[in-house]
Design an enzyme around this catalytic site. Structure first.
Site, PDB file in Angstrom:
ATOM      1  CE1 TYR A  69       2.344  -7.097   4.185  1.00 12.70           C
ATOM      2  CE2 TYR A  69       2.075  -9.381   4.881  1.00 12.70           C
ATOM      3  CZ  TYR A  69       2.015  -8.418   3.892  1.00 12.70           C
ATOM      4  OH  TYR A  69       1.617  -8.754   2.631  1.00 12.70           O
ATOM      5  CE1 TYR A 117      -6.205  -7.260  -0.727  1.00 12.10           C
ATOM      6  CE2 TYR A 117      -7.517  -9.264  -0.562  1.00 12.10           C
ATOM      7  CZ  TYR A 117      -6.953  -8.261  -1.325  1.00 12.10           C
ATOM      8  OH  TYR A 117      -7.108  -8.258  -2.684  1.00 12.10           O
ATOM      9  CG  ASP A 164      -1.985  -1.052   1.178  1.00 16.02           C
ATOM     10  OD1 ASP A 164      -2.292  -1.522   0.064  1.00 16.02           O
ATOM     11  OD2 ASP A 164      -2.504  -1.419   2.253  1.00 16.02           O
TER      12      ASP A 164
END
Ligand SMILES: [Zn+2]
Ligand SMILES: [Zn+2]
Length: 420
Positions: free
Chosen positions: A310, A380, A244
């Site tokens: 992440y 996601y 993103d």
């Protein structure tokens, strides 16, 4: 170069003429064919001879006058007598470009090609070679001799298309590819250039004339030194997925291929150019492992589905210890995700199963905590944490039992290679 070495080795000549071949030549004589087109009627008979030499052998055998290269040849209209002119046109079209390998093609009047096939039937040859194939080959030989570049069908830097009816050479310049990994340290830039939605990139009041939604991108920052050095006319940026805009890309970075469009210079010192990126993109984009790439690599990038890690900063009133408990439940488990509400309008809304591979708490404070999580490709993560109004099931928020909000998200690693 391969072809230059091969040309030194003399090829054995075989051109045995039987009644069938002499019959073809006899029926073709007196039609005004040039030596190239006359010899080419037996172009696939025997080997080791050029077509004009074939013609000379046939003329000697039948006592015919030499055909020469008349402009009025009914098949080629003298094109084979002007190969030098076409080679010069190609060289001129290529001026200003660095090239080492090339391919030749040609566009012919279809009537001319049909007339040649009709001639084959009339004279009864089964050994004819088409004018187009012969022209392409002979033009390639001329260009090799003129420039030292190598002709061939693969890896061409330039493709020449001789448009015979129009009388000009069209040039196609192959892209130059380089590969590498990028780190993105800026939470305000997208991976690739985003054309302005209002004007589709033409420039308008809305975008201040820039034609872009964001002032810059990883693509533009990373490409700048290479575009300048290659004097390319544009770029295409191919990433192994994308993060993103507000996510950083850390660790060893994300694999990419940069395609430089219509480059004038191909011999680039890639590591040195990658190093010059430093000052212009400082604190925004870094490049690692830059080297030569290929179009095939673009396909591999697009097909890859690596796991990713992440770091996620989360806001939420969770009792201490509760996140750790929830992660123990989540790891190894499959979650069901519908396309996030934010992208649902452009993605199909089917439910996809994704796995949380690993996760742990990095730190905890009142009202917020940070976790590291490794997931299957296509998960996601923000939606997994927050729940996305039930579109991800189970979410971390559901497991801890209170609403959560992602404060920041960074990609720590793209696990595209064995053992990472
Ligand atoms: Zn001809
Ligand atoms: Zn605009």
């Amino acid at each position: 170069m391969g072809s230059a070495v091969a040309a030194v080795v003399p090829e054995e000549v075989t051109f045995e003429l039987g009644d069938d071949q002499l019959g073809v030549a006899r029926r073709a004589s007196g039609r005004g064919l040039c030596a190239e087109c006359f010899g080419r009627l037996l172009g696939r008979w025997g080997h080791g001879l050029g077509n004009p030499e074939r013609a000379a052998r046939l003329e000697a055998a039948l006592g015919l006058p030499a055909a020469g290269m008349p402009e009025g040849c009914p098949v080629c209209r003298g094109v084979f007598g002007r190969l030098g002119v076409w080679a010069d046109r190609a060289v001129r079209a290529a001026e200003g470009y660095e090239w080492h390998r090339f391919t030749c093609g040609s566009r012919w009047d279809p009537e001319r090609l049909a007339a040649e096939e009709a001639l084959w039937a009339e004279v009864g040859t089964g050994w004819g070679e088409s004018a187009r194939a012969a022209f392409n080959r002979e033009l390639g030989k001329r260009l090799e001799a003129l420039t030292g570049a190598e002709g061939g069908s693969v890896g061409a830097d330039l493709v020449f298309l001789a448009d015979l009816p129009v009388g000009r050479v069209e040039l196609t310049v192959a892209s130059l590819y380089l590969r590498g990994r990028y780190r993105k340290l800026d939470r305000t830039i997208p991976q690739t250039r985003w054309p302005c939605r209002r004007c589709s990139g033409r420039g308008c009041v809305h975008c201040g004339g820039s034609g872009k939604t964001y002032p810059t991108s990883v693509e533009e920052l990373a490409a700048a030194p290479f575009v300048a050095a290659a004097r390319a006319e544009g770029t295409r940026f191919h990433g192994m997925g994308r993060e993103d805009i507000d996510a950083r890309m850390l660790g060893r970075g994300r694999p990419f291929v940069l395609e430089l469009l219509r480059p004038r210079v191909r011999s680039l010192d890639l590591p040195a150019l990658a190093a010059t990126l430093g000052p212009t993109a400082e604190g925004r984009v870094e490049l690692l492992e830059v080297g030569p790439g290929s179009a095939d690599e673009v396909v591999r990038l697009k097909e890859a589905a690596p796991e990713k890690s992440y770091r996620v900063g989360v806001q939420g009133d969770v009792a201490r210890g509760k996140v750790k408990e929830a992660l123990l439940l989540a790891v190894g488990r499959t979650i069901a995700q519908r396309a996030p509400a934010r992208v649902a309008h452009r993605r199909s809304d089917r439910v996809r199963a994704r796995r949380i591979v690993a996760a742990h708490v990095v730190d905890e404070a009142d009202g917020r905590f940070t976790i590291d999580v490794r997931t299957e490709a296509g998960t996601y993560v923000k939606e997994w944490v927050e729940g996305d109004a039930g579109r991800t099931d189970p979410s971390l928020a559901a497991l801890v039992g209170v609403p959560l909000r992602v404060e920041f998200l960074d990609v720590l690693e793209v696990h595209d290679t064995e053992g990472t």
